[in-house]
Design an enzyme around this catalytic site. Structure first.
Site, short mmCIF file in Angstrom:
data_model
loop_
_atom_site.label_atom_id
_atom_site.label_comp_id
_atom_site.label_asym_id
_atom_site.label_seq_id
_atom_site.Cartn_x
_atom_site.Cartn_y
_atom_site.Cartn_z
N HIS A 136 -1.48 -52.03 -49.91
CA HIS A 136 -1.68 -53.46 -49.82
C HIS A 136 -2.45 -53.86 -48.56
CE1 HIS A 136 1.71 -52.58 -47.31
NE2 HIS A 136 1.71 -53.81 -46.81
N ARG B 157 -6.94 0.93 -38.50
CA ARG B 157 -7.77 -0.28 -38.57
C ARG B 157 -8.00 -0.91 -37.19
NH1 ARG B 157 -10.57 -0.97 -42.14
NH2 ARG B 157 -8.95 -0.63 -43.69
N HIS C 122 -7.23 8.53 -34.33
CA HIS C 122 -5.80 8.85 -34.16
C HIS C 122 -5.41 9.10 -32.71
CE1 HIS C 122 -5.20 10.41 -38.55
NE2 HIS C 122 -5.27 9.09 -38.46
N SER D 58 -1.89 10.14 -39.48
CA SER D 58 -2.30 9.27 -40.60
C SER D 58 -1.11 8.57 -41.21
CB SER D 58 -2.95 10.10 -41.69
OG SER D 58 -4.28 10.33 -41.39
N LEU E 229 1.23 6.32 -42.12
CA LEU E 229 1.33 4.96 -41.59
C LEU E 229 2.73 4.62 -41.12
CD1 LEU E 229 -0.97 3.33 -44.24
CD2 LEU E 229 -1.46 3.56 -41.82
N ASP F 241 -0.88 -4.86 -43.39
CA ASP F 241 0.06 -5.63 -44.22
C ASP F 241 0.71 -4.75 -45.28
OD1 ASP F 241 -2.74 -5.75 -44.95
OD2 ASP F 241 -2.14 -6.88 -46.71
N ALA F 242 -0.07 -3.88 -45.92
CA ALA F 242 0.50 -3.05 -46.98
C ALA F 242 1.53 -2.08 -46.40
CB ALA F 242 -0.61 -2.28 -47.68
N HIS G 170 25.16 20.18 -47.57
CA HIS G 170 25.94 20.36 -46.35
C HIS G 170 25.94 21.83 -45.93
CE1 HIS G 170 27.42 16.48 -47.80
NE2 HIS G 170 27.71 16.23 -46.55
N GLN H 193 17.00 34.12 -31.21
CA GLN H 193 15.80 33.27 -31.16
C GLN H 193 14.79 33.83 -32.14
OE1 GLN H 193 14.09 31.64 -27.41
NE2 GLN H 193 12.22 32.76 -27.96
C1 TPP Z 1 2.40 7.06 -45.45
C2 TPP Z 1 0.98 6.92 -45.87
N1 TPP Z 1 0.70 6.79 -47.17
C3 TPP Z 1 -0.58 6.65 -47.59
C4 TPP Z 1 -1.60 6.66 -46.67
C5 TPP Z 1 -3.06 6.51 -47.13
N2 TPP Z 1 -3.59 5.21 -46.66
C6 TPP Z 1 -4.31 5.13 -45.54
S1 TPP Z 1 -4.72 3.56 -45.18
C7 TPP Z 1 -3.93 2.95 -46.52
C8 TPP Z 1 -3.92 1.48 -46.78
C9 TPP Z 1 -3.22 0.75 -45.67
O1 TPP Z 1 -3.23 -0.62 -45.90
P1 TPP Z 1 -2.73 -1.60 -44.79
O2 TPP Z 1 -1.42 -1.16 -44.26
O3 TPP Z 1 -2.77 -2.96 -45.35
O4 TPP Z 1 -3.78 -1.42 -43.63
P2 TPP Z 1 -5.37 -1.67 -43.68
O5 TPP Z 1 -6.04 -0.35 -43.95
O6 TPP Z 1 -5.63 -2.65 -44.76
O7 TPP Z 1 -5.70 -2.18 -42.35
C10 TPP Z 1 -3.37 3.98 -47.25
C11 TPP Z 1 -2.61 3.78 -48.50
C12 TPP Z 1 -1.26 6.87 -45.33
N3 TPP Z 1 -2.19 6.97 -44.38
N4 TPP Z 1 0.03 6.96 -44.96
#
Ligand code: TPP
Length: 988
Positions: free
Chosen positions: A93, A323, A362, A386, A388, A421-422, A787, A905
């Site tokens: 209004h 990354r 690495h 590697s 993750l 993220d994955a 065990h 050993q």
């Molecule tokens: C335990 C494990 N499983 C599988 C892989 C293979 N791998 C390397 S990078 C990746 C994708 C990771 O995605 P994200 O965590 O989102 O990180 P981004 O590469 O997208 O930065 C995969 C599946 C790995 N390095 N480690």
């Protein structure tokens, strides 16, 4: 509808309303503007801010919250072209009353009350994403006071919902893949609130420290705090002071940033992008796991490091995966371009030419960060495999060790974990690491987690990758606040980084930054991402870099002059040029020869004198068995303490007393002893009782802690993270005796990643040494498949190039000397110990007092009966519990033809000592006896090593090959054991 005509008419109206104060030239470069007379301020500023872009501002927004296009230039600038929020189906209004009549009124009327879908059509025709917010018409504006009260409580509810769910409508995704949508719990209409309520004061409470704000103002504050480029999750936190702390800092906060901070952000973005572009051009197609699309990580780290340095912290310990790692090493740690370049060329660093090395993304590094105020702080990035997220607990262990070592006390080492993220959503070790974050044996005063959320894991999107709404959801379990932030708003990223660090400092808890971004290229640079994400990559291709967008925003906002922007661009170019210059000639260097010589077999090292004076042993025994006055010991333990006290005197030292003597004597020598594992304080087999509990009041007393830093912890029920943590601790504090004990050795398989990729291989890959000791209860006692076996065979398979020590001590004194050797020797090598279960209480497996006062760990133990060579037809090499089974039966049955030699050993293999034993019995056959099935235990290893090192063909006696380590039937177990012993004593 003829929009073109409408816009023309509308602009005309605007000019009229502004009475000449708005010059048409102000609109130059602006594609479209829709506004109304209430927004004169906005109308004036929009063209300046949005030059060159389409600018759409909602009509009907007079006096509305800023996000509806209220007269807030900065807000509008932030809205940009990407998204417009406006109101439809409203009847304002005030517009009608305040405006002029005629054409204008008719158009405004049409706009405001007009056909539903009007704005949808407008914005759809312009291709601009648009969120409609529908307001209900207030039927009875003159509501009575009852209704007003109800409304106040509904507003309170709305406020709570904005705090809890505001993040759901925040603008987080730079790619804007999902059409923006209003969430019903955030829609005022859900609460029966109408446009008429916007001006009414909210009297039920305070917000942003103010009372009596109108609903419109309240909503503006909440939207600014929770729904812009930052979305905050904090309402899952049950501590009111923590949520209040966050609210206080974000609600009504001034989002403007000082010019010098803006320059710093731009500088860091310049550096981040220049680095990637340099590598991209120089190394076409090389894997570098670029940070492009996520460059705001660099300003985030810069901010956290600045704050940590200025807070007087000692060190920042970073853990991260592939990354952006090279970018972080270059731009955060200060690793030189030259060095990174050499690694790309595959050259071997002459200073670290040992070991097999690792790929460039690495390897860890250490450097120094100097804050803008000039304070220095050490920054280290841990080496990682590697696998993750496996590095997460390792970094926590390293940080904790460094914290324990600092004399200044407190949590002055900051762990920063950077995740994908994955991986954050999918890897269980993330949850394990979070679960340990507040436990006394593991806490590090809070970790700053940054999720580089590029919305993809390799090729997998979040719909396949997780069941949770956010990648960060697992962190809610420890009530960590979660700051979601749009990575294309670097100022918001830095604001959030500051908040995250300050929260950690204040509450000593983990905190998460979930930075939404994108990945400009494929998973690696050789990968074509458009096979699987064509639409996403179309959007990415069209997206300009965060550096470019930020520069433009600063210029458009008037925060950066065109000259300064050019200077910044010049800085960027110089940075690239610097990289090229520094590395110009290096490419012509020939990579060093990478031929590796075959390694020598690992040798047994010279013995270490590990005996201890009797007086020291007595002192330890006394302290270990004395409780303070007034402490009520459990009656059964009182007896046990008495036996322990007399053990030395009676030459009846059992396993756990031998262990206590080792720990106590080391403590007296100033060695820190750390032991963690499940139920370790008491001991799985009720053998240790390192901490006594007062029967009457539950108070705790740790006798050995009276002698020095004896840190014994019951761990969380984890193997992966728990072993990872101890590994990290042992790396960062090489002088301590650091031990992890398995409940049963079988469960070490849950930590296989740490065993394979750190414990066994880290020295070879990264020259990272560790003296971690694994205590793994092992032995066939009929307790079933899980065990019985600590999978000795796996450790022996991993043993190479002098990387491990694998031992199976069979007496308390041997165990005592082994632990002391591990702590006192200069060398740091992981030690894997198969520890006993039934031997813990076996009278035959006790040691005399004198065995502790002299000598050293003996890699082999000859047959104590010293059988005469003339009667010995068989030398039986064996170990652990089986030795006692064999010796007992030989005693019982007076068997003389076999000599039992214990191999205590296994790795490094004591070849010369075994040879010397065999030489005593030149005519005898050489056998290997083990309890484990043929395909497990040390058999394959012994067969190989005896042939290779001593030229001896072994005869093996074991259980039949088996898929499962042990039978679940006690009867069957006993039959098998008897048969095994029979075969050894009587011949096959
Ligand atoms: C335990 C494990 N499983 C599988 C892989 C293979 N791998 C390397 S990078 C990746 C994708 C990771 O995605 P994200 O965590 O989102 O990180 P981004 O590469 O997208 O930065 C995969 C599946 C790995 N390095 N480690």
């Amino acid at each position: 509808m003829d929009f073109a005509g409408f816009f023309e008419a509308y602009e005309e109206i605007i000019r009229k309303v502004n009475s000449g104060r708005l010059s048409p030239s102000d609109f130059e470069g602006t594609t479209v503007t829709i506004t109304n007379p209430g927004m004169i301020g906005t109308v004036q500023s929009v063209p300046r801010l949005m030059a060159g872009q389409a600018c759409i501002v909602g009509v009907g927004s007079i006096g509305y919250p800023a996000e509806y296009g209220g007269a807030d230039p900065q807000t509008l600038a932030e809205l940009g072209v990407g998204k417009v929020v406006t109101l439809t189906s409203t009847y304002d209004h005030r517009v009608i009353q305040g405006a002029e009549s005629g054409e204008f009124l008719r158009l405004v009327e049409r706009l405001l009350t007009g056909e539903d879908g009007f704005y949808e059509d407008v914005f759809a025709s312009l291709g601009v994403p648009y969120v409609p917010v529908h307001w209900r018409r207030d039927v009875n504006p003159a509501a009575d006071s009852d209704e007003r009260m109800q409304k106040q409580s509904r507003i309170t509810q709305l406020i709570i919902m904005y705090r809890a769910r505001g993040h759901l409508i925040a603008e987080l995704d730079p790619l804007q893949q999902e059409p923006p949508a209003m969430h019903p719990e955030l829609d005022p209409a859900t609460y029966g609130l109408t446009i008429w309520d916007l001006d009414r004061p909210y009297v039920a409470g305070e917000i942003a420290g103010k009372r009596g704000l109108s609903l419109g103002e309240v909503l503006a504050i909440l939207r600014d705090a929770y729904c812009r480029t930052v979305g905050i999750e904090s309402m899952h936190i049950q501590e009111p002071d923590q949520t209040a702390w966050i609210q206080k800092r974000v609600e009504g906060a001034d989002a403007s940033m000082p010019a010098e901070d803006q320059r710093q952000i731009l500088k860091k973005l310049n550096e981040a992008e220049a680095f990637e572009l340099f590598l991209h051009r120089r190394y076409v197609g090389h894997k570098r796991f670029s940070l492009e699309g996520a460059e705001s990580l660099i300003p985030i780290l810069d901010s956290v490091l600045d704050d940590a340095a200025d807070a007087g912290m000692d060190e920042v310990m970073v853990g991260m995966a592939h990354r952006g790692r090279l970018n972080v090493l270059a731009n955060t740690i200060g690793k030189s371009f030259g060095q990174i370049f050499r690694e790309f060329e595959g050259s071997i660093d002459p200073d670290s030419a040992q070991g097999s090395g690792d790929v460039k993304y690495h390897v860890g590094a250490s450097g120094k960060h100097t804050s803008r105020r000039g304070t220095d702080i050490v920054v280290s990035v841990a080496s990682n495999p590697s696998h993750l997220e496996a590095v997460d607990p390792v970094v926590e262990g390293m940080a904790r060790a460094k914290q324990d070592l600092t004399e200044r006390g407190g949590d002055l080492v900051l762990p920063v974990l950077i995740h994908g993220d994955a991986a954050f959503a999918g890897q269980g070790v993330v949850a394990e690491t979070l679960a340990m974050s507040q436990l006394r044996g593991y806490r590090t005063g809070g970790t700053v987690h940054v999720i580089v959320n590029n919305q993809l894991g390799f090729t997998t999107g979040s719909d396949y990758g997780r069941s949770s709404q956010y990648a960060s959801d697992v962190a809610r379990m420890v009530q960590a606040p979660i700051f979601h932030v749009n990575g294309d708003d670097p100022e918001a990223c830095v604001r959030v980084a500051r908040l995250a660090f300050a929260f950690r400092q204040q509450f000593h808890k983990d905190v998460v930054i979930d930075m939404y971004c994108y990945r400009r290229f494929g998973h690696n640079e050789g990968d074509d991402p458009s096979f699987t994400q064509p639409l996403m990559y179309e959007a990415i291709e069209a997206r300009r870099s965060v550096r470019k967008l930020y520069t433009e925003t600063l210029v458009n906002r008037g925060d950066l002059s065109v000259e300064e922007a050019e200077q910044a661009l010049e800085q960027f170019r110089q940075r690239m040029q610097q990289a090229f210059d520094e590395t110009k000639d290096a490419g012509r260097e020939k990579p060093a020869s990478v031929e590796r010589r075959p390694p020598e077999p690992a040798a047994v090292r010279p013995p270490v004198e590990t005996g201890v004076d009797r007086s020291t042993l007595d002192e330890v025994a006394e302290v270990a068995t004395t409780v303070p006055d007034g402490f009520t010991v459990h009656p059964k333990l009182e007896k046990w303490l008495g036996q322990r006290r007399a053990a030395l005197e009676k030459d009846q030292v059992d396993w756990s007393t031998g262990e206590a003597l080792a720990f106590g004597s080391l403590l007296l020598q100033g060695v820190t002893v750390r032991l963690a594992g499940q139920d370790t304080r008491r001991g799985t087999f009720s053998q240790r009782h390192s901490v006594l509990v007062d029967r009457r009041n539950g108070g705790e007393f740790c006798p050995l802690a009276q002698l020095g830093p004896f840190n014994v912890y019951d761990s969380l029920l984890s193997e992966f993270a728990a072993v990872g943590f101890e590994y990290g601790y042992s790396v960062a504090n090489p002088d301590a005796l650091v031990m992890w004990e398995a409940q049963f050795g079988d469960f070490i398989n849950g930590a296989e990643v740490i065993v394979d990729q750190f414990i066994a291989a880290a020295e070879d890959k990264w020259q990272q040494t560790s003296g971690l000791t694994l205590l793994l209860p092992h032995g066939y006692e009929g307790q079933g498949p899980e065990h019985s076996s600590a999978r000795l065979e796996r450790f022996l398979e991993l043993a190479a190039e002098d990387n491990l020590q694998v031992a199976v001590p069979s007496t308390p004194a041997q165990y005592f000397h082994l632990l002391r050797r591990q702590a006192l020797r200069d060398l740091r090598k992981p030690l894997v110990v198969m520890t006993p279960k039934s031997l813990l209480r076996l009278p035959a497996a006790r040691s005399a007092g004198a065995e502790f006062t002299q000598g050293t760990f003996r890699e082999i133990l000859p047959d104590p009966r010293q059988p005469h060579p003339s009667v010995v037809s068989r030398v039986v090499l064996c170990q652990g519990k089986l030795y006692y089974d064999l010796a007992g039966r030989m005693e019982e049955e007076d068997v003389r033809g076999a000599a039992l030699v214990r191999v205590e050993q296994l790795y490094p293999f004591p070849a010369e000592q075994v040879r010397a034993q065999l030489e005593l019995y030149p005519k005898a056959e050489v056998w290997w006896a083990q309890e484990e099935p043929e395909n497990m235990g040390a058999w394959y290893y012994m067969e190989r090593v005896m042939r290779a090192r001593l030229g001896v063909e072994l005869t093996g006696v074991s259980r039949e090959e088996s898929a499962s380590p042990a039978t679940g039937s006690l009867t069957l177990h006993q039959q098998e054991q008897r048969k095994l012993v029979d075969r050894v004593l009587r011949g096959l």
